[in-house]
Design a protein around this motif. Structure first.
Motif, PDB file in Angstrom:
ATOM      1  N   GLU A  94       0.828  -1.213   0.000  1.00  0.00           N
ATOM      2  CA  GLU A  94       0.000   0.000   0.000  1.00  0.00           C
ATOM      3  C   GLU A  94       0.858   1.258   0.000  1.00  0.00           C
ATOM      4  O   GLU A  94       2.007   1.253   0.424  1.00  0.00           O
ATOM      5  CB  GLU A  94      -0.927   0.004   1.218  1.00  0.00           C
ATOM      6  CG  GLU A  94      -1.981  -1.078   1.139  1.00  0.00           C
ATOM      7  CD  GLU A  94      -3.004  -0.966   2.242  1.00  0.00           C
ATOM      8  OE1 GLU A  94      -2.815  -0.174   3.186  1.00  0.00           O
ATOM      9  OE2 GLU A  94      -4.019  -1.662   2.155  1.00  0.00           O
ATOM     10  N   SER A 132       0.269  -3.219  -4.501  1.00  0.00           N
ATOM     11  CA  SER A 132      -0.808  -4.131  -4.884  1.00  0.00           C
ATOM     12  C   SER A 132      -2.190  -3.499  -4.706  1.00  0.00           C
ATOM     13  O   SER A 132      -3.183  -4.041  -5.167  1.00  0.00           O
ATOM     14  CB  SER A 132      -0.727  -5.423  -4.070  1.00  0.00           C
ATOM     15  OG  SER A 132      -0.840  -5.147  -2.694  1.00  0.00           O
ATOM     16  N   SER A 133      -2.242  -2.337  -4.057  1.00  0.00           N
ATOM     17  CA  SER A 133      -3.520  -1.683  -3.802  1.00  0.00           C
ATOM     18  C   SER A 133      -3.386  -0.172  -3.948  1.00  0.00           C
ATOM     19  O   SER A 133      -2.382   0.419  -3.549  1.00  0.00           O
ATOM     20  CB  SER A 133      -3.991  -2.013  -2.380  1.00  0.00           C
ATOM     21  OG  SER A 133      -5.109  -1.241  -2.034  1.00  0.00           O
ATOM     22  N   ALA A 178      -5.873   1.716  -2.601  1.00  0.00           N
ATOM     23  CA  ALA A 178      -6.876   2.153  -1.629  1.00  0.00           C
ATOM     24  C   ALA A 178      -6.430   3.368  -0.823  1.00  0.00           C
ATOM     25  O   ALA A 178      -7.246   4.203  -0.460  1.00  0.00           O
ATOM     26  CB  ALA A 178      -7.211   1.004  -0.682  1.00  0.00           C
ATOM     27  N   ARG A 179      -5.138   3.507  -0.542  1.00  0.00           N
ATOM     28  CA  ARG A 179      -4.650   4.625   0.266  1.00  0.00           C
ATOM     29  C   ARG A 179      -4.139   5.796  -0.575  1.00  0.00           C
ATOM     30  O   ARG A 179      -3.452   6.669  -0.070  1.00  0.00           O
ATOM     31  CB  ARG A 179      -3.552   4.128   1.206  1.00  0.00           C
ATOM     32  CG  ARG A 179      -4.113   3.107   2.213  1.00  0.00           C
ATOM     33  CD  ARG A 179      -3.115   2.635   3.186  1.00  0.00           C
ATOM     34  NE  ARG A 179      -2.703   3.733   4.072  1.00  0.00           N
ATOM     35  CZ  ARG A 179      -1.710   3.630   4.922  1.00  0.00           C
ATOM     36  NH1 ARG A 179      -1.024   2.521   5.009  1.00  0.00           N
ATOM     37  NH2 ARG A 179      -1.389   4.648   5.697  1.00  0.00           N
ATOM     38  N   ILE A 226      -0.604  -4.811  -9.052  1.00  0.00           N
ATOM     39  CA  ILE A 226      -1.994  -4.338  -9.048  1.00  0.00           C
ATOM     40  C   ILE A 226      -2.840  -5.255  -9.924  1.00  0.00           C
ATOM     41  O   ILE A 226      -2.496  -5.525 -11.058  1.00  0.00           O
ATOM     42  CB  ILE A 226      -2.079  -2.886  -9.557  1.00  0.00           C
ATOM     43  CG1 ILE A 226      -1.272  -1.968  -8.652  1.00  0.00           C
ATOM     44  CG2 ILE A 226      -3.525  -2.424  -9.645  1.00  0.00           C
ATOM     45  CD1 ILE A 226      -1.049  -0.581  -9.208  1.00  0.00           C
ATOM     46  N   GLY A 264      -9.158  -2.756  -8.289  1.00  0.00           N
ATOM     47  CA  GLY A 264      -9.345  -1.556  -7.471  1.00  0.00           C
ATOM     48  C   GLY A 264      -9.015  -0.262  -8.193  1.00  0.00           C
ATOM     49  O   GLY A 264      -8.702   0.744  -7.561  1.00  0.00           O
TER      50      GLY A 264
END
Length: 160
Positions: free
Chosen positions: A33, A55-56, A58-59, A76, A79
C-alpha cells in the motif's frame, strides 16, 4: 528504501504543497500500500511509482491536479475505480507489468469524464502473443542471414 523515506528525500526542502512532480520508482511500500503520500500534495501533476511492489491503490490521496501516473511493474490486479474519483484530471496512465488479466478490470476508468488516456496495459495473453511474434521475426532474420552466408560462401568457393 521505504516509500516514506523516499518521499522525504524527494521533497528536497520543499513543502508538499509546492511539489509538482514526484518520482518514487524502485522504493518499497509496506503491505503493498501507498505510505507517506497524503492530501497536502495539492499541486502534484506527475507521480511515478514504478516497481514499488504496490498491490492496492486504496490509500491513494485525492490528487485533483494529477495528470500523469506511472504504475508499471507492480502487483496491481484491481481496485482501479479509486483512480476515477481521486484523480479526475488524469490523462496518462501506465499499468504495464501488473497482474491485470482482463479488460473488465479497467472498465471503471472508462467512465472518467475528462480522461484522454494512453493506457499501456499489457495483458498476459497479449504479452505472450507479442513474445511469439518477436521470436518468429528473429528466427526469420536468422534464416535469411544464414541463406545470405551460404550464397556468399558458394560464390567464394566457385571463384577459387
Amino acid at each position: 528504501m521505504e516509500m516514506k523515506k523516499r518521499i522525504n528525500l524527494e521533497l528536497r526542502n520543499k513543502a508538499p504543497e509546492e511539489v509538482t512532480e514526484l518520482v518514487l520508482d524502485n522504493c518499497r511500500c509496506v503491505n503493498g500500500e501507498i505510505e507517506g503520500l497524503n492530501d497536502t500534495f495539492k499541486e502534484l501533476e506527475s507521480l511515478s511509482m514504478a516497481d514499488v511492489e504496490l498491490s492496492s491503490l486504496a490509500r491513494l490521496p485525492s490528487l485533483n491536479k494529477l495528470r500523469k501516473l506511472e504504475l508499471s511493474n507492480n502487483s496491481i490486479s484491481g481496485g482501479l475505480e479509486v483512480l476515477a474519483e481521486k484523480c479526475p484530471n488524469l490523462t496518462y496512465l501506465n499499468l504495464s507489468g501488473n497482474k491485470i488479466k482482463d479488460l473488465s478490470t479497467v472498465e471503471a476508468l472508462m467512465e472518467m469524464k475528462m480522461m484522454r488516456m494512453k493506457m499501456t496495459t499489457k495483458l498476459v495473453h497479449l504479452k505472450n502473443m507479442r513474445k511469439r511474434r518477436r521470436k518468429k521475426r528473429r528466427m526469420t532474420m536468422m534464416m535469411k542471414q544464414a541463406q545470405n552466408w551460404e550464397r556468399e560462401k558458394r560464390k567464394w568457393v566457385s571463384r577459387t
